[in-house]
Design a protein around this motif. Structure first.
Motif, PDB file in Angstrom:
ATOM      1  N   LEU A  64       0.858  -1.174   0.000  1.00 57.04           N
ATOM      2  CA  LEU A  64       0.000   0.000   0.000  1.00 57.04           C
ATOM      3  C   LEU A  64       0.891   1.218   0.000  1.00 57.04           C
ATOM      4  O   LEU A  64       1.729   1.372   0.866  1.00 57.04           O
ATOM      5  N   THR A  65       0.751   2.065  -0.967  1.00 52.54           N
ATOM      6  CA  THR A  65       1.589   3.253  -1.058  1.00 52.54           C
ATOM      7  C   THR A  65       0.810   4.471  -0.598  1.00 52.54           C
ATOM      8  O   THR A  65      -0.385   4.565  -0.790  1.00 52.54           O
ATOM      9  N   PHE A  66       1.514   5.414  -0.012  1.00 47.53           N
ATOM     10  CA  PHE A  66       0.850   6.564   0.577  1.00 47.53           C
ATOM     11  C   PHE A  66       1.768   7.763   0.589  1.00 47.53           C
ATOM     12  O   PHE A  66       2.889   7.668   1.039  1.00 47.53           O
ATOM     13  N   SER A  67       1.320   8.906   0.087  1.00 41.82           N
ATOM     14  CA  SER A  67       2.137  10.109   0.195  1.00 41.82           C
ATOM     15  C   SER A  67       1.840  10.744   1.539  1.00 41.82           C
ATOM     16  O   SER A  67       0.700  10.941   1.902  1.00 41.82           O
ATOM     17  N   ASN A  68       2.891  11.048   2.276  1.00 40.57           N
ATOM     18  CA  ASN A  68       2.736  11.414   3.672  1.00 40.57           C
ATOM     19  C   ASN A  68       3.592  12.629   4.020  1.00 40.57           C
ATOM     20  O   ASN A  68       4.528  12.513   4.778  1.00 40.57           O
ATOM     21  N   THR A  69       3.277  13.771   3.463  1.00 37.92           N
ATOM     22  CA  THR A  69       3.977  14.984   3.860  1.00 37.92           C
ATOM     23  C   THR A  69       2.971  16.093   4.068  1.00 37.92           C
ATOM     24  O   THR A  69       1.878  16.070   3.526  1.00 37.92           O
ATOM     25  N   HIS A  70       3.355  17.055   4.854  1.00 34.28           N
ATOM     26  CA  HIS A  70       2.475  18.201   5.059  1.00 34.28           C
ATOM     27  C   HIS A  70       2.234  18.910   3.732  1.00 34.28           C
ATOM     28  O   HIS A  70       1.145  19.396   3.474  1.00 34.28           O
ATOM     29  N   THR A  71       3.243  18.951   2.874  1.00 35.35           N
ATOM     30  CA  THR A  71       3.093  19.572   1.562  1.00 35.35           C
ATOM     31  C   THR A  71       2.032  18.840   0.755  1.00 35.35           C
ATOM     32  O   THR A  71       1.157  19.461   0.156  1.00 35.35           O
TER      33      THR A  71
ATOM     34  N   TYR B 126     -10.347   3.589  -5.028  1.00 34.78           N
ATOM     35  CA  TYR B 126     -10.511   3.204  -6.432  1.00 34.78           C
ATOM     36  C   TYR B 126     -10.015   1.771  -6.566  1.00 34.78           C
ATOM     37  O   TYR B 126      -8.830   1.529  -6.757  1.00 34.78           O
ATOM     38  N   ASP B 127     -10.932   0.808  -6.423  1.00 38.23           N
ATOM     39  CA  ASP B 127     -10.529  -0.590  -6.541  1.00 38.23           C
ATOM     40  C   ASP B 127     -10.848  -1.090  -7.942  1.00 38.23           C
ATOM     41  O   ASP B 127     -11.123  -0.305  -8.837  1.00 38.23           O
ATOM     42  N   GLU B 128     -10.774  -2.382  -8.146  1.00 38.55           N
ATOM     43  CA  GLU B 128     -11.048  -3.030  -9.428  1.00 38.55           C
ATOM     44  C   GLU B 128     -10.179  -2.474 -10.563  1.00 38.55           C
ATOM     45  O   GLU B 128     -10.612  -2.362 -11.698  1.00 38.55           O
ATOM     46  N   ALA B 129      -8.947  -2.099 -10.241  1.00 32.97           N
ATOM     47  CA  ALA B 129      -7.966  -1.579 -11.211  1.00 32.97           C
ATOM     48  C   ALA B 129      -8.468  -0.335 -11.943  1.00 32.97           C
ATOM     49  O   ALA B 129      -8.078  -0.068 -13.079  1.00 32.97           O
ATOM     50  N   MET B 130      -9.311   0.453 -11.286  1.00 36.23           N
ATOM     51  CA  MET B 130      -9.836   1.670 -11.913  1.00 36.23           C
ATOM     52  C   MET B 130      -8.722   2.660 -12.273  1.00 36.23           C
ATOM     53  O   MET B 130      -8.849   3.419 -13.228  1.00 36.23           O
TER      54      MET B 130
ATOM     55  N   THR C 140      -7.869  -5.110  -6.745  1.00 39.37           N
ATOM     56  CA  THR C 140      -8.783  -6.173  -6.334  1.00 39.37           C
ATOM     57  C   THR C 140     -10.256  -5.771  -6.475  1.00 39.37           C
ATOM     58  O   THR C 140     -10.594  -4.591  -6.423  1.00 39.37           O
ATOM     59  N   PRO C 141     -11.147  -6.776  -6.618  1.00 38.69           N
ATOM     60  CA  PRO C 141     -12.583  -6.478  -6.684  1.00 38.69           C
ATOM     61  C   PRO C 141     -13.105  -5.971  -5.344  1.00 38.69           C
ATOM     62  O   PRO C 141     -12.484  -6.169  -4.300  1.00 38.69           O
ATOM     63  N   LYS C 142     -14.244  -5.325  -5.393  1.00 38.72           N
ATOM     64  CA  LYS C 142     -14.840  -4.740  -4.182  1.00 38.72           C
ATOM     65  C   LYS C 142     -15.024  -5.743  -3.045  1.00 38.72           C
ATOM     66  O   LYS C 142     -14.947  -5.381  -1.890  1.00 38.72           O
ATOM     67  N   SER C 143     -15.243  -7.012  -3.386  1.00 41.75           N
ATOM     68  CA  SER C 143     -15.497  -8.038  -2.365  1.00 41.75           C
ATOM     69  C   SER C 143     -14.209  -8.627  -1.774  1.00 41.75           C
ATOM     70  O   SER C 143     -14.266  -9.398  -0.821  1.00 41.75           O
ATOM     71  N   HIS C 144     -13.066  -8.278  -2.313  1.00 41.32           N
ATOM     72  CA  HIS C 144     -11.787  -8.819  -1.846  1.00 41.32           C
ATOM     73  C   HIS C 144     -11.403  -8.181  -0.509  1.00 41.32           C
ATOM     74  O   HIS C 144     -11.686  -7.007  -0.272  1.00 41.32           O
ATOM     75  N   PRO C 145     -10.741  -8.937   0.381  1.00 41.20           N
ATOM     76  CA  PRO C 145     -10.334  -8.379   1.676  1.00 41.20           C
ATOM     77  C   PRO C 145      -9.502  -7.095   1.581  1.00 41.20           C
ATOM     78  O   PRO C 145      -9.629  -6.217   2.428  1.00 41.20           O
ATOM     79  N   HIS C 146      -8.683  -6.959   0.559  1.00 43.58           N
ATOM     80  CA  HIS C 146      -7.895  -5.726   0.432  1.00 43.58           C
ATOM     81  C   HIS C 146      -8.789  -4.525   0.150  1.00 43.58           C
ATOM     82  O   HIS C 146      -8.594  -3.450   0.715  1.00 43.58           O
ATOM     83  N   SER C 147      -9.773  -4.701  -0.716  1.00 40.63           N
ATOM     84  CA  SER C 147     -10.702  -3.609  -1.009  1.00 40.63           C
ATOM     85  C   SER C 147     -11.565  -3.289   0.206  1.00 40.63           C
ATOM     86  O   SER C 147     -11.789  -2.114   0.526  1.00 40.63           O
ATOM     87  N   ILE C 148     -12.025  -4.312   0.876  1.00 35.31           N
ATOM     88  CA  ILE C 148     -12.828  -4.104   2.096  1.00 35.31           C
ATOM     89  C   ILE C 148     -11.995  -3.366   3.136  1.00 35.31           C
ATOM     90  O   ILE C 148     -12.463  -2.417   3.772  1.00 35.31           O
TER      91      ILE C 148
END
Length: 183
Positions: free
Chosen positions: A12-19, A69-73, A39-47
């Motif tokens: 899981l990637t995340f931008s984490n700066t005050h900027t 934005y799941d399902e490879a949107m 993953t699809p909406k029903s997958h544990p990662h999406s949930i």
């Protein structure tokens, strides 16, 4: 911009700066972040992503909103990692095999049978080795790994036969990511 990754052995990637937060805030001061995964909406990662979004909204009293934005949107795993690196999205669930494009060391975490079981994987990734992998990845990419959890501690998937040990893969063609250690 400093970017951050939350590694789910999928990642899981995340931008984490005050900027980054300041740039994503609207005129009301509400911060809007984007979270991409394949993953699809029903997958544990999406949930889990939607639950994370809900918890962040609750804990910040609605001041931070994360749209999932799941399902490879947003794209496949490679595109998600690039989107985080470029700042197009703020979070993405991904895999060490994809991340190995920038640092092969992290790809080792995805090799089958590296870990005895889930507990072993968690001990390694949440200990000194996991911190070293995260530090190296940040140096090479500007992306921080915040945490590691579940997904690839011993799995190999095939329609031909059950894989219980490395010997079981003899004479089977298996698709792998395009990085040197898997070739």
């Amino acid at each position: 911009m400093k970017l951050t990754v939350f590694l789910l052995l999928l990642v899981l990637t995340f931008s984490n700066t005050h900027t980054a937060f300041a740039q994503s805030a609207d005129t009301s001061g509400i911060i809007s972040l984007k979270f991409g995964l394949v993953t699809p909406k029903s997958h544990p990662h999406s949930i889990s992503a939607r639950q994370f979004s809900l918890l962040v909204s609750r804990k910040t009293v609605g001041k931070v909103n994360i749209r999932v934005y799941d399902e490879a949107m947003v794209g496949g795993n490679a595109e998600l990692l690039e989107a985080v690196k470029s700042g197009k999205i703020d979070f993405a669930i991904n895999t060490p095999g994809i991340m190995a494009k920038y640092d092969e060391m992290i790809g080792v975490l995805e090799l089958p049978y590296v870990f005895k079981d889930r507990e072993h994987m968690l001990a390694v990734t949440r200990g000194e080795i996991g911190r070293e992998v995260a530090s190296n990845y940040r140096e090479k990419t500007g992306v921080d790994i915040l945490s590691y959890f579940g997904g690839a501690e011993r799995n190999m998937i095939t329609t031909k036969k059950v894989i219980n040990a490395i010997e079981d893969v003899q004479d089977i063609n298996i698709r792998t990511y395009g990085w040197n250690i898997m070739s």
